[in-house]
Design a protein around this motif. Sequence first.
Motif, PDB file in Angstrom:
ATOM      1  N   LEU A  71      -7.861  16.193 -23.930  1.00  0.00           N
ATOM      2  CA  LEU A  71      -8.940  17.083 -24.326  1.00  0.00           C
ATOM      3  C   LEU A  71      -9.492  17.741 -23.143  1.00  0.00           C
ATOM      4  CD1 LEU A  71     -10.725  17.859 -26.440  1.00  0.00           C
ATOM      5  CD2 LEU A  71     -12.281  15.876 -26.222  1.00  0.00           C
ATOM      6  N   VAL A  72      -9.386  17.179 -21.951  1.00  0.00           N
ATOM      7  CA  VAL A  72      -9.761  17.872 -20.883  1.00  0.00           C
ATOM      8  C   VAL A  72      -8.896  19.176 -20.445  1.00  0.00           C
ATOM      9  CG1 VAL A  72     -10.298  17.642 -18.334  1.00  0.00           C
ATOM     10  CG2 VAL A  72     -11.126  16.049 -20.065  1.00  0.00           C
ATOM     11  N   LEU A  75      -9.456  21.846 -22.919  1.00  0.00           N
ATOM     12  CA  LEU A  75     -10.827  22.561 -22.561  1.00  0.00           C
ATOM     13  C   LEU A  75     -10.571  23.347 -21.386  1.00  0.00           C
ATOM     14  CD1 LEU A  75     -13.348  19.738 -23.469  1.00  0.00           C
ATOM     15  CD2 LEU A  75     -13.091  21.845 -25.003  1.00  0.00           C
ATOM     16  N   LYS A 161       0.067  14.139 -33.840  1.00  0.00           N
ATOM     17  CA  LYS A 161      -1.563  13.722 -33.628  1.00  0.00           C
ATOM     18  C   LYS A 161      -2.356  14.617 -32.740  1.00  0.00           C
ATOM     19  CE  LYS A 161      -1.664   9.228 -33.332  1.00  0.00           C
ATOM     20  NZ  LYS A 161      -0.990   7.869 -32.686  1.00  0.00           N
ATOM     21  N   THR A 164      -4.595  17.656 -33.514  1.00  0.00           N
ATOM     22  CA  THR A 164      -5.921  17.936 -33.988  1.00  0.00           C
ATOM     23  C   THR A 164      -6.896  18.245 -33.079  1.00  0.00           C
ATOM     24  OG1 THR A 164      -6.142  15.501 -33.565  1.00  0.00           O
ATOM     25  CG2 THR A 164      -5.446  15.946 -35.882  1.00  0.00           C
ATOM     26  N   LEU A 165      -6.700  17.813 -31.891  1.00  0.00           N
ATOM     27  CA  LEU A 165      -7.837  18.053 -30.740  1.00  0.00           C
ATOM     28  C   LEU A 165      -8.094  19.424 -30.536  1.00  0.00           C
ATOM     29  CD1 LEU A 165      -6.931  15.412 -27.899  1.00  0.00           C
ATOM     30  CD2 LEU A 165      -7.834  15.291 -30.075  1.00  0.00           C
ATOM     31  N   SER A 167      -8.702  21.487 -32.970  1.00  0.00           N
ATOM     32  CA  SER A 167      -9.960  21.749 -33.707  1.00  0.00           C
ATOM     33  C   SER A 167     -11.034  22.023 -33.052  1.00  0.00           C
ATOM     34  CB  SER A 167     -10.048  20.666 -34.908  1.00  0.00           C
ATOM     35  OG  SER A 167     -10.687  19.563 -34.070  1.00  0.00           O
ATOM     36  N   ILE A 168     -11.311  21.235 -31.781  1.00  0.00           N
ATOM     37  CA  ILE A 168     -12.524  21.111 -31.098  1.00  0.00           C
ATOM     38  C   ILE A 168     -12.827  22.840 -30.236  1.00  0.00           C
ATOM     39  CG2 ILE A 168     -13.381  20.304 -28.973  1.00  0.00           C
ATOM     40  CD1 ILE A 168     -12.231  17.699 -29.844  1.00  0.00           C
ATOM     41  N   LEU A 175      -6.838  19.539 -39.712  1.00  0.00           N
ATOM     42  CA  LEU A 175      -8.128  18.902 -39.482  1.00  0.00           C
ATOM     43  C   LEU A 175      -9.376  19.558 -39.577  1.00  0.00           C
ATOM     44  CD1 LEU A 175      -9.962  16.408 -38.969  1.00  0.00           C
ATOM     45  CD2 LEU A 175      -9.375  16.698 -36.544  1.00  0.00           C
ATOM     46  N   GLN A 179     -12.281  19.966 -42.467  1.00  0.00           N
ATOM     47  CA  GLN A 179     -13.674  19.823 -42.140  1.00  0.00           C
ATOM     48  C   GLN A 179     -14.399  21.047 -42.958  1.00  0.00           C
ATOM     49  OE1 GLN A 179     -13.228  19.593 -37.697  1.00  0.00           O
ATOM     50  NE2 GLN A 179     -14.305  17.497 -37.935  1.00  0.00           N
TER      51      GLN A 179
ATOM     52  N   PRO C  68      -4.079  10.281 -36.474  1.00  0.00           N
ATOM     53  CA  PRO C  68      -4.677  11.174 -35.389  1.00  0.00           C
ATOM     54  C   PRO C  68      -6.058  10.445 -35.153  1.00  0.00           C
ATOM     55  CG  PRO C  68      -4.118  12.665 -36.606  1.00  0.00           C
ATOM     56  CD  PRO C  68      -3.934  11.534 -37.663  1.00  0.00           C
ATOM     57  N   LEU C  70      -8.738  11.246 -33.707  1.00  0.00           N
ATOM     58  CA  LEU C  70      -9.888  12.211 -33.786  1.00  0.00           C
ATOM     59  C   LEU C  70     -10.319  12.299 -35.305  1.00  0.00           C
ATOM     60  CD1 LEU C  70     -11.996  14.124 -32.366  1.00  0.00           C
ATOM     61  CD2 LEU C  70     -10.309  16.094 -33.131  1.00  0.00           C
ATOM     62  N   SER C 164     -12.770  10.434 -23.743  1.00  0.00           N
ATOM     63  CA  SER C 164     -13.013  11.805 -23.996  1.00  0.00           C
ATOM     64  C   SER C 164     -13.318  12.360 -25.263  1.00  0.00           C
ATOM     65  CB  SER C 164     -12.037  12.511 -23.213  1.00  0.00           C
ATOM     66  OG  SER C 164     -10.713  12.496 -23.746  1.00  0.00           O
ATOM     67  N   LEU C 165     -12.657  11.730 -26.125  1.00  0.00           N
ATOM     68  CA  LEU C 165     -12.723  12.175 -27.491  1.00  0.00           C
ATOM     69  C   LEU C 165     -14.317  11.955 -28.186  1.00  0.00           C
ATOM     70  CD1 LEU C 165      -9.452  11.308 -29.038  1.00  0.00           C
ATOM     71  CD2 LEU C 165     -10.284  13.366 -28.205  1.00  0.00           C
ATOM     72  N   THR C 175     -16.592  14.293 -20.489  1.00  0.00           N
ATOM     73  CA  THR C 175     -15.776  15.520 -21.141  1.00  0.00           C
ATOM     74  C   THR C 175     -17.170  16.289 -21.665  1.00  0.00           C
ATOM     75  OG1 THR C 175     -13.848  14.386 -21.483  1.00  0.00           O
ATOM     76  CG2 THR C 175     -14.325  16.486 -22.576  1.00  0.00           C
ATOM     77  N   ARG C 179     -18.483  19.859 -20.297  1.00  0.00           N
ATOM     78  CA  ARG C 179     -18.531  20.979 -21.271  1.00  0.00           C
ATOM     79  C   ARG C 179     -20.094  21.655 -21.319  1.00  0.00           C
ATOM     80  NH1 ARG C 179     -16.738  21.150 -27.302  1.00  0.00           N
ATOM     81  NH2 ARG C 179     -15.942  23.422 -27.386  1.00  0.00           N
ATOM     82  N   TRP C 192     -14.547  22.006 -14.745  1.00  0.00           N
ATOM     83  CA  TRP C 192     -13.174  21.338 -15.074  1.00  0.00           C
ATOM     84  C   TRP C 192     -12.488  20.488 -13.834  1.00  0.00           C
ATOM     85  CZ3 TRP C 192     -13.926  19.675 -19.809  1.00  0.00           C
ATOM     86  CH2 TRP C 192     -14.623  20.263 -20.544  1.00  0.00           C
TER      87      TRP C 192
END
Lengths: 222, 256, 221
Positions: A71-72, A75, A161, A164-165, A167-168, A175, A179, C68, C70, C164-165, C175, C179, C192
Motif C-alpha cells: 500500500l505504501v 501511495l 488479491k 484491490t488495494l 481501490s484506495i 472492490l 463499494q 483479498p 482488504l 498498513s491496510l 501509512t 497520508r 513517503w
Amino acid sequence: MFEPGSFLYEAWAARYGLLAGLATTARLSGITIVIGSLIGILGGVALSYGPWPVRLLLRGYVDAVRGIPVLVLILFSYYGLALLGIQISPFTAGVVALGGFCGAHMSETVRGAIESIPIGQTEAGKAIGLTFWQRLRYVLLPQAIRRLLPPWVNTAVEMVKGTTLLSIIGVVELLLATQQTIARNYLVLQFYFAAGMLYVLVNFAISQLGALIERRTAHFRY
Amino acid sequence: MAQPLLRAIDVHKRFGATEVLKGIDLEVQQGEVVAIIGASGSGKTTFLRCINLLEEFHQGEIQVDGERIGYTEGTHRRLGETAISAQRAKIGMVFQSYNLFPHMTAEQNVTLGLIKVQKRPKAEAVETARRWLDRVGLSERRGHYPYQLSGGQQQRVAIARAVAMEPKLVLFDEVTSALDPELVAEVLAVMQDLAKSGMTMLVVSHEMLFVREVATRVVFMEGGRIAEQGPPDALLVNPKSERLATFLGRFHGVFR
Amino acid sequence: MTYQFNFDVIFRSFDKMLAGLWLGLWLAALSLAIGTVIGLLAAYGRQSRLAPLRAVVWTYVEIIRNCPILLLIFFVYFGLPELGIFFLGKIESFVITLSIYAGAYLCEVFRAGLASMPARYVEAAKAIGLRPVQRQVHVVLPVMFRITLPALSNNLISLFKDTSLAAAIAIPELTFVTRQINANTFRVMESWLTASALYLVTCYAIAWLLRRVERRYAVIR
Ligand SMILES: Nc1ncnc2c1ncn2[C@@H]1O[C@H](COP(=O)(O)OP(=O)(O)OP(=O)(O)O)[C@@H](O)[C@H]1O
Ligand SMILES: [Mg+2]
C-alpha cells in the motif's frame, strides 16, 4: 425475491458497473503479472550471473521492495509520479507499483530457482560447447521455469488479491465497483460476500491449475 | 612421432592455497586410450576438468591438436566465452553423475549440441543422434526422458551425447562409479567398443580389469603429479614404485 | 525540474509517525498471538478423524487465503454491524480480521510442521509413558514451534506490513499518518521516503531479531 431491494434485483441493476470492475481487475492482474514476470526473469538472471554493480543495485531494489508494504508503494507511486509533472492516471500509478512489487518478488524466486539447479547441468552444457546464453536458454531456464511454477502461481494469486488495494487510490476495480454499488443499495453483507466469493473462486481455480501443472512436470526435476 | 593430439605442459592448479596439480606433463597420441588411475584426491578429476576448461589453471599450458586452449598464445590470459565454448565443443566429456538434461528426451539430449553448437540441420542431427543411440544400444529408448531410464542407460545416453559431436578427444571421469554393480558392464562395453573404433580417450577409472584390457597406456597419479606411466601389463603387473604397488594392493587378486 | 527536499515538516510530525509505527507493531503482534491459537486449533482440526471438521477447516483456509484481505477488512468492519454486532471499535474489528487471516496461513505452517515432525520424538515420549495430551504439550508442540520458527517470523513480518491496510478504515497507524502529513504539507517525497525507511528498518530489525531467536532454539532433526 426479485423486487427492488433484493440482492438479485440490485445485482442485476448494477451489472454493468460490476462487470466493468471485474474487467479492470482482470486487466490489472494480467498486466502486473506479465510485467512482474518479465522483470523477474531478467532480474533473477542478473542476480545470479550479473556483474557485481548490477547485482548490488538489484539486491537493493529487491530487498527494499520486500521490506515496504504494498500500500505504501502504491501511495508513493500515486503521489510521487504526479510530482514528476506527468499526468498520470491512478491505473498507471497502480500498475507501476504492483508491477515493481511483483517484479521484486519474482526476481528473488527466479534467482532461487536458477541456483537450485545442480551445477552438473551447467557443466554438461559447457562440455558440449554451449555458450552462456545458450546454456541459459536451453538448459537452465527450462528447468528453472518448472521449479518456478508453484511460487509463480502463488504470486499470481497474490497479485489478483493485491489489485484491490488500488481501490484506495480510486481505480474502479471489482472492490471499488462493489463499494459503489453498496453505496446505492446498502446491501453491505450480500455484496461484499458475493465479491469475496468471486475472488475466492478465481484464485482457487488459479491455484488448482498450478497444482495440476506442477504434478505433470514433477518428473523433470532433480 | 606425429604431433600429439593432447599435450599438457607443466600444468599447475591451486584451490586457494592448496596446490592440487603440481606440474602435469602428458602427451596423448591420436587413437590412444590412456587410463588415469590414482588414489582419491590425487587430482585426476581436476586434471580432466582443466582439459575441458571447466577449471582455470594457473601455470603451464594445454594443447589440443596443436592449438593452445583456454588462454591466449604467449600470455596466460583467459580467452573469451565464445572462444572457450568453441574449444570445449571439440573435447567430449562424460561425467560420473551423467548430468543428462532432465527436461529433454534421450534424443534431444544428443541433438542439442549438434544443432545449437555445430549448427547442423535438424534432420541430420536427429539422424546422427539415432545412429549413436543405436550404437550404445538404446534405439528403443530415444523418446524417453532421463527419469525413465536406469543409471546405466542414462550414462550410455551421456556417452552418445559426448561422442555424437565427433570430438577429437573424449574425457571419461569415473563414469561407472555411480552405477549399481550389475549396470557397470553395459557401460564399459560401450566404452570398449568406442576404444576399438580408434577414438582417442582419456579415462579415469577404478575398474582395473577394464583398464588392463582396454587401455593402451596407464598413467598413475599421485599427489598432483604423474608418478609412473607405461603399458598396462608392465605397469599393473610389475609396478616400479612402492606407492603404485601399495595402491594396486587394494585391487589384490585382480592381476595375479 | 528540481525538487527541493525539505524534511523540516516531517521532523515536526515525526512523533506521530513513530506512534503510528508502534501501533502497527502492536496490531501485528496481537494478530499473530490470536492467529497462532486459531492456526493451531485449525491444524489439529485438519488432522481430525471427523471428516466434517476437516472439511470446515479446509473451507476456512481456502476461503481466507484466496480472498483479498482488504475485502475481509471491509466485510468485518462494515458488515458485522449489519448482523447486530455494534460494539466493535475500528481497532478491535481490524485485529479480528487480521487474526482470522493469519490463522489460515498459520494453519498451513503448523500442518507442515506437524507433518515433518520426526516420529522418533513421539516414540520416545511414548516410551517414557507420557499420555497423549502430555505428549502433545511437552514434546510435539515445543518441537513443532522450533521447526516452524522461520515460517512464523516471515508471517510476523507479513502481518506487520499488512497493518498498513488499517489505513483504509482510518486507524492512525504509520501509512494513515503519512497520508495525512502528505495531504497537509504537500511534501510528497519526504513523507513517503520517511515512511518507507521506517517500514524497511522495522522489517529488517524484526527479521534480525527473530533470526537470533531461531539460532538459539534451532533443532537438529
Ligand atoms: N572446488 C574445489 N575447491 C577446493 N578444493 C577442491 C575442489 N575440487 C577439488 N578439490 C581438492 O583437490 C584435490 C583433488 O581433487 P580431485 O577431485 O581432482 O581428486 P580425484 O583424484 O579425482 O579423487 P577421486 O578419486 O576421489 O575422484 C582434493 O584434495 C580435493 O579436495
Ligand atoms: Mg574424481
